[in-house]
Design a protein around this motif. Sequence first.
Motif, mmCIF file in Angstrom:
data_model
loop_
_atom_site.group_PDB
_atom_site.id
_atom_site.type_symbol
_atom_site.label_atom_id
_atom_site.label_comp_id
_atom_site.label_asym_id
_atom_site.label_seq_id
_atom_site.Cartn_x
_atom_site.Cartn_y
_atom_site.Cartn_z
ATOM 1 N N LYS A 71 4.480 -0.052 -3.374
ATOM 2 C CA LYS A 71 3.324 0.144 -2.495
ATOM 3 C C LYS A 71 3.155 -1.063 -1.588
ATOM 4 C CE LYS A 71 -0.207 -1.267 -5.829
ATOM 5 N NZ LYS A 71 -1.434 -0.839 -6.493
ATOM 6 N N HIS A 72 2.436 -0.814 -0.500
ATOM 7 C CA HIS A 72 2.120 -1.852 0.467
ATOM 8 C C HIS A 72 0.599 -1.923 0.581
ATOM 9 C CE1 HIS A 72 6.309 -1.421 1.699
ATOM 10 N NE2 HIS A 72 6.098 -0.122 1.745
ATOM 11 N N THR A 73 0.060 -3.118 0.526
ATOM 12 C CA THR A 73 -1.396 -3.253 0.599
ATOM 13 C C THR A 73 -1.907 -3.302 2.035
ATOM 14 O OG1 THR A 73 -1.216 -5.656 0.461
ATOM 15 C CG2 THR A 73 -1.524 -4.455 -1.615
ATOM 16 N N ASP A 74 -0.989 -3.475 2.994
ATOM 17 C CA ASP A 74 -1.429 -3.630 4.376
ATOM 18 C C ASP A 74 -0.692 -2.732 5.369
ATOM 19 O OD1 ASP A 74 1.009 -4.889 4.105
ATOM 20 O OD2 ASP A 74 0.504 -6.555 5.423
ATOM 21 N N ILE A 75 -0.006 -1.688 4.878
ATOM 22 C CA ILE A 75 0.783 -0.829 5.753
ATOM 23 C C ILE A 75 0.499 0.643 5.457
ATOM 24 C CG2 ILE A 75 3.116 -0.115 6.416
ATOM 25 C CD1 ILE A 75 4.097 -2.887 5.594
ATOM 26 N N ASP A 76 0.122 1.399 6.498
ATOM 27 C CA ASP A 76 0.099 2.860 6.437
ATOM 28 C C ASP A 76 1.464 3.329 6.898
ATOM 29 O OD1 ASP A 76 -2.687 3.329 5.747
ATOM 30 O OD2 ASP A 76 -3.178 2.681 7.771
ATOM 31 N N GLN A 78 10.660 6.811 9.738
ATOM 32 C CA GLN A 78 9.582 6.055 9.104
ATOM 33 C C GLN A 78 8.786 5.340 10.190
ATOM 34 O OE1 GLN A 78 10.771 2.364 7.320
ATOM 35 N NE2 GLN A 78 9.367 2.640 5.602
ATOM 36 N N ILE A 79 7.479 5.556 10.190
ATOM 37 C CA ILE A 79 6.581 4.887 11.122
ATOM 38 C C ILE A 79 5.606 4.073 10.305
ATOM 39 C CG2 ILE A 79 4.870 5.199 12.943
ATOM 40 C CD1 ILE A 79 6.223 7.989 13.423
ATOM 41 N N LYS A 80 5.678 2.749 10.459
ATOM 42 C CA LYS A 80 4.809 1.831 9.710
ATOM 43 C C LYS A 80 3.799 1.216 10.669
ATOM 44 C CE LYS A 80 8.149 -0.814 7.920
ATOM 45 N NZ LYS A 80 8.819 -1.767 7.002
ATOM 46 N N ILE A 81 2.542 1.199 10.247
ATOM 47 C CA ILE A 81 1.477 0.582 11.022
ATOM 48 C C ILE A 81 0.791 -0.438 10.129
ATOM 49 C CG2 ILE A 81 -0.620 0.965 12.351
ATOM 50 C CD1 ILE A 81 0.447 3.954 12.570
ATOM 51 N N THR A 82 0.887 -1.702 10.516
ATOM 52 C CA THR A 82 0.294 -2.789 9.746
ATOM 53 C C THR A 82 -1.158 -2.975 10.163
ATOM 54 O OG1 THR A 82 2.439 -3.855 9.691
ATOM 55 C CG2 THR A 82 0.561 -5.191 9.076
ATOM 56 N N SER A 83 -2.022 -3.166 9.171
ATOM 57 C CA SER A 83 -3.432 -3.401 9.483
ATOM 58 C C SER A 83 -3.749 -4.873 9.541
ATOM 59 C CB SER A 83 -4.322 -2.709 8.468
ATOM 60 O OG SER A 83 -3.984 -3.063 7.149
#
Length: 104
Positions: free
Chosen positions: A45-50, A99-104
């Motif tokens: 899991k990633h805590t900062d990525i949708d 894969q599309i990653k969006i960092t918050s």
Amino acid sequence: MNKINIGDILDFASERSARKAIFKEGQLDVGLLLYGPSQTTPDHKHTDIDEVFYVISGEGTITINNEDFIISEKDIILSPKGETHGFNNTSSSNWVVLQIKITS
């Protein structure tokens, strides 16, 4: 801006899945996940990525928070930040996932 033909970057590794970068700009990171038959990515899991996953070709299973989803060509699925997800190519063919990653 660069134009990329997906077919030009399909380079499957025999021993493990691969990720091919396409675009990275600011908070956006786009790539291809390439899975040969029986290849996997363990749950993580990633805590900062949708992340959004769109299947270009093939079929496999994505597990999100311990729930399995069979996804195949033209299917799209979201894995919000903080959710565990993993991949398993359960077919005898290659599996190509955008894969599309969006960092918050």
